[in-house]
Write a protein that holds these residues in place. Sequence first.
Motif, PDB file in Angstrom:
ATOM      1  N   LEU A  50      -5.532  81.414  56.455  1.00  0.00           N
ATOM      2  CA  LEU A  50      -4.629  82.530  56.693  1.00  0.00           C
ATOM      3  C   LEU A  50      -5.421  83.786  57.044  1.00  0.00           C
ATOM      4  CD1 LEU A  50      -1.559  83.616  54.681  1.00  0.00           C
ATOM      5  CD2 LEU A  50      -3.428  85.227  54.938  1.00  0.00           C
ATOM      6  N   VAL A  51      -4.917  84.514  58.032  1.00  0.00           N
ATOM      7  CA  VAL A  51      -5.498  85.816  58.372  1.00  0.00           C
ATOM      8  C   VAL A  51      -4.566  86.921  57.869  1.00  0.00           C
ATOM      9  CG1 VAL A  51      -6.217  87.353  60.224  1.00  0.00           C
ATOM     10  CG2 VAL A  51      -6.689  84.892  60.386  1.00  0.00           C
ATOM     11  N   ALA A  52      -3.303  86.854  58.298  1.00  0.00           N
ATOM     12  CA  ALA A  52      -2.336  87.879  57.891  1.00  0.00           C
ATOM     13  C   ALA A  52      -0.930  87.371  58.137  1.00  0.00           C
ATOM     14  CB  ALA A  52      -2.555  89.181  58.665  1.00  0.00           C
ATOM     15  N   THR A  53      -0.004  87.825  57.321  1.00  0.00           N
ATOM     16  CA  THR A  53       1.409  87.501  57.516  1.00  0.00           C
ATOM     17  C   THR A  53       2.248  88.759  57.366  1.00  0.00           C
ATOM     18  OG1 THR A  53       1.767  86.974  55.173  1.00  0.00           O
ATOM     19  CG2 THR A  53       1.178  85.148  56.625  1.00  0.00           C
ATOM     20  N   ILE A  54       3.438  88.711  57.956  1.00  0.00           N
ATOM     21  CA  ILE A  54       4.381  89.812  57.836  1.00  0.00           C
ATOM     22  C   ILE A  54       5.786  89.230  57.730  1.00  0.00           C
ATOM     23  CG2 ILE A  54       4.509  90.104  60.357  1.00  0.00           C
ATOM     24  CD1 ILE A  54       4.862  93.149  59.803  1.00  0.00           C
ATOM     25  N   THR A  55       6.555  89.731  56.777  1.00  0.00           N
ATOM     26  CA  THR A  55       7.915  89.243  56.597  1.00  0.00           C
ATOM     27  C   THR A  55       8.878  90.016  57.493  1.00  0.00           C
ATOM     28  OG1 THR A  55       8.536  90.796  54.857  1.00  0.00           O
ATOM     29  CG2 THR A  55       7.335  88.800  54.182  1.00  0.00           C
ATOM     30  N   SER A  56      10.103  89.519  57.557  1.00  0.00           N
ATOM     31  CA  SER A  56      11.122  90.196  58.351  1.00  0.00           C
ATOM     32  C   SER A  56      11.428  91.578  57.780  1.00  0.00           C
ATOM     33  CB  SER A  56      12.396  89.353  58.410  1.00  0.00           C
ATOM     34  OG  SER A  56      12.850  89.039  57.104  1.00  0.00           O
ATOM     35  N   GLY A  58       9.057  93.482  56.660  1.00  0.00           N
ATOM     36  CA  GLY A  58       7.885  94.303  56.944  1.00  0.00           C
ATOM     37  C   GLY A  58       6.775  94.235  55.916  1.00  0.00           C
ATOM     38  N   SER A  59       6.907  93.391  54.913  1.00  0.00           N
ATOM     39  CA  SER A  59       5.843  93.236  53.931  1.00  0.00           C
ATOM     40  C   SER A  59       4.684  92.454  54.540  1.00  0.00           C
ATOM     41  CB  SER A  59       6.358  92.509  52.691  1.00  0.00           C
ATOM     42  OG  SER A  59       7.348  93.275  52.045  1.00  0.00           O
ATOM     43  N   THR A  60       3.479  92.924  54.288  1.00  0.00           N
ATOM     44  CA  THR A  60       2.306  92.298  54.875  1.00  0.00           C
ATOM     45  C   THR A  60       1.383  91.723  53.813  1.00  0.00           C
ATOM     46  OG1 THR A  60       1.137  94.409  54.896  1.00  0.00           O
ATOM     47  CG2 THR A  60       2.336  93.807  56.899  1.00  0.00           C
ATOM     48  N   ASN A  61       0.583  90.757  54.250  1.00  0.00           N
ATOM     49  CA  ASN A  61      -0.392  90.112  53.377  1.00  0.00           C
ATOM     50  C   ASN A  61      -1.613  89.809  54.229  1.00  0.00           C
ATOM     51  OD1 ASN A  61      -1.391  88.762  50.994  1.00  0.00           O
ATOM     52  ND2 ASN A  61      -1.011  86.847  52.069  1.00  0.00           N
ATOM     53  N   TYR A  62      -2.799  90.097  53.692  1.00  0.00           N
ATOM     54  CA  TYR A  62      -4.034  89.903  54.458  1.00  0.00           C
ATOM     55  C   TYR A  62      -5.041  89.090  53.659  1.00  0.00           C
ATOM     56  CZ  TYR A  62      -2.444  93.745  57.459  1.00  0.00           C
ATOM     57  OH  TYR A  62      -1.730  94.542  58.317  1.00  0.00           O
ATOM     58  N   ALA A  63      -5.844  88.328  54.364  1.00  0.00           N
ATOM     59  CA  ALA A  63      -7.006  87.702  53.748  1.00  0.00           C
ATOM     60  C   ALA A  63      -7.985  88.800  53.359  1.00  0.00           C
ATOM     61  CB  ALA A  63      -7.668  86.738  54.722  1.00  0.00           C
ATOM     62  N   ASP A  64      -8.682  88.598  52.253  1.00  0.00           N
ATOM     63  CA  ASP A  64      -9.629  89.610  51.788  1.00  0.00           C
ATOM     64  C   ASP A  64     -10.675  89.935  52.853  1.00  0.00           C
ATOM     65  OD1 ASP A  64      -9.736  88.468  48.314  1.00  0.00           O
ATOM     66  OD2 ASP A  64      -8.353  89.829  49.357  1.00  0.00           O
ATOM     67  N   VAL A  66     -10.435  90.284  55.941  1.00  0.00           N
ATOM     68  CA  VAL A  66     -10.014  91.119  57.079  1.00  0.00           C
ATOM     69  C   VAL A  66      -9.330  92.412  56.646  1.00  0.00           C
ATOM     70  CG1 VAL A  66      -9.723  89.039  58.467  1.00  0.00           C
ATOM     71  CG2 VAL A  66      -7.711  90.094  57.411  1.00  0.00           C
ATOM     72  N   LYS A  67      -9.127  92.579  55.348  1.00  0.00           N
ATOM     73  CA  LYS A  67      -8.464  93.797  54.861  1.00  0.00           C
ATOM     74  C   LYS A  67      -9.230  95.039  55.293  1.00  0.00           C
ATOM     75  CE  LYS A  67      -6.101  92.014  50.764  1.00  0.00           C
ATOM     76  NZ  LYS A  67      -6.076  91.967  49.280  1.00  0.00           N
ATOM     77  N   GLY A  68      -8.485  96.019  55.789  1.00  0.00           N
ATOM     78  CA  GLY A  68      -9.102  97.255  56.244  1.00  0.00           C
ATOM     79  C   GLY A  68      -9.593  97.208  57.680  1.00  0.00           C
ATOM     80  N   ARG A  69      -9.640  96.016  58.266  1.00  0.00           N
ATOM     81  CA  ARG A  69     -10.100  95.886  59.662  1.00  0.00           C
ATOM     82  C   ARG A  69      -8.990  95.397  60.583  1.00  0.00           C
ATOM     83  NH1 ARG A  69     -13.825  92.232  60.940  1.00  0.00           N
ATOM     84  NH2 ARG A  69     -13.302  90.783  59.253  1.00  0.00           N
ATOM     85  N   PHE A  70      -8.124  94.523  60.071  1.00  0.00           N
ATOM     86  CA  PHE A  70      -7.066  93.945  60.899  1.00  0.00           C
ATOM     87  C   PHE A  70      -5.714  94.524  60.473  1.00  0.00           C
ATOM     88  CE2 PHE A  70      -9.164  89.563  61.951  1.00  0.00           C
ATOM     89  CZ  PHE A  70     -10.302  90.225  62.390  1.00  0.00           C
ATOM     90  N   THR A  71      -4.823  94.642  61.441  1.00  0.00           N
ATOM     91  CA  THR A  71      -3.470  95.114  61.163  1.00  0.00           C
ATOM     92  C   THR A  71      -2.465  94.211  61.861  1.00  0.00           C
ATOM     93  OG1 THR A  71      -4.214  97.415  61.009  1.00  0.00           O
ATOM     94  CG2 THR A  71      -1.857  97.039  61.298  1.00  0.00           C
ATOM     95  N   ARG A  80       8.401  88.961  68.283  1.00  0.00           N
ATOM     96  CA  ARG A  80       7.017  89.267  68.631  1.00  0.00           C
ATOM     97  C   ARG A  80       6.230  89.719  67.398  1.00  0.00           C
ATOM     98  NH1 ARG A  80       5.640  89.522  73.948  1.00  0.00           N
ATOM     99  NH2 ARG A  80       7.352  89.380  75.449  1.00  0.00           N
ATOM    100  N   VAL A  81       4.970  89.277  67.384  1.00  0.00           N
ATOM    101  CA  VAL A  81       4.067  89.708  66.325  1.00  0.00           C
ATOM    102  C   VAL A  81       2.718  90.007  66.955  1.00  0.00           C
ATOM    103  CG1 VAL A  81       3.267  87.375  65.723  1.00  0.00           C
ATOM    104  CG2 VAL A  81       3.201  89.188  63.999  1.00  0.00           C
ATOM    105  N   TYR A  82       2.033  90.997  66.386  1.00  0.00           N
ATOM    106  CA  TYR A  82       0.769  91.451  66.944  1.00  0.00           C
ATOM    107  C   TYR A  82      -0.307  91.453  65.858  1.00  0.00           C
ATOM    108  CZ  TYR A  82       4.123  93.276  70.322  1.00  0.00           C
ATOM    109  OH  TYR A  82       5.158  93.396  71.216  1.00  0.00           O
ATOM    110  N   LEU A  83      -1.547  91.334  66.298  1.00  0.00           N
ATOM    111  CA  LEU A  83      -2.682  91.451  65.385  1.00  0.00           C
ATOM    112  C   LEU A  83      -3.723  92.342  66.044  1.00  0.00           C
ATOM    113  CD1 LEU A  83      -3.804  90.459  62.633  1.00  0.00           C
ATOM    114  CD2 LEU A  83      -5.116  88.753  63.937  1.00  0.00           C
ATOM    115  N   GLN A  84      -3.934  93.515  65.482  1.00  0.00           N
ATOM    116  CA  GLN A  84      -4.978  94.413  65.953  1.00  0.00           C
ATOM    117  C   GLN A  84      -6.218  94.183  65.115  1.00  0.00           C
ATOM    118  OE1 GLN A  84      -5.082  96.448  68.604  1.00  0.00           O
ATOM    119  NE2 GLN A  84      -7.202  96.925  68.068  1.00  0.00           N
ATOM    120  N   MET A  85      -7.293  93.833  65.776  1.00  0.00           N
ATOM    121  CA  MET A  85      -8.541  93.505  65.082  1.00  0.00           C
ATOM    122  C   MET A  85      -9.602  94.536  65.436  1.00  0.00           C
ATOM    123  SD  MET A  85      -8.506  89.369  65.647  1.00  0.00           S
ATOM    124  CE  MET A  85      -8.598  89.495  67.432  1.00  0.00           C
TER     125      MET A  85
END
Length: 120
Positions: A50-56, A58-64, A66-71, A80-85
Amino acid sequence: QVQLVESGGGLVQAGESLGLSCAASGTIYSIYSINVMGWYRQAPGKQRELVATITSAGSTNYADSVKGRFTISRGNAKNRVYLQMNSLKPEDTAVYYCNAHLAANENDCWGQGTQVTVSS
């Protein structure tokens, strides 16, 4: 079921940024059944993680890692879903997969994956 198509992968140098996009298509019923979307990655010889998830909602969850680097974010449309790295590292090199979880039947749908390569 929904079909997922990722885009935006490529080759970058360490410290640079890259954005990924994922678009879901299918019946309106299926699209509105998506309650979680996310990004996973798989490096050669390793398991998919897992890298990151987002619920409908808007709650998000990140792998440790990538926290602070990925959105992760979702577009105004539910499909649509996006990942800014940012501040990419060589260890971020992997095939990145988009995932959608459908509440209607508890199914997970996957995209075909997009390669992200970070050179040192």
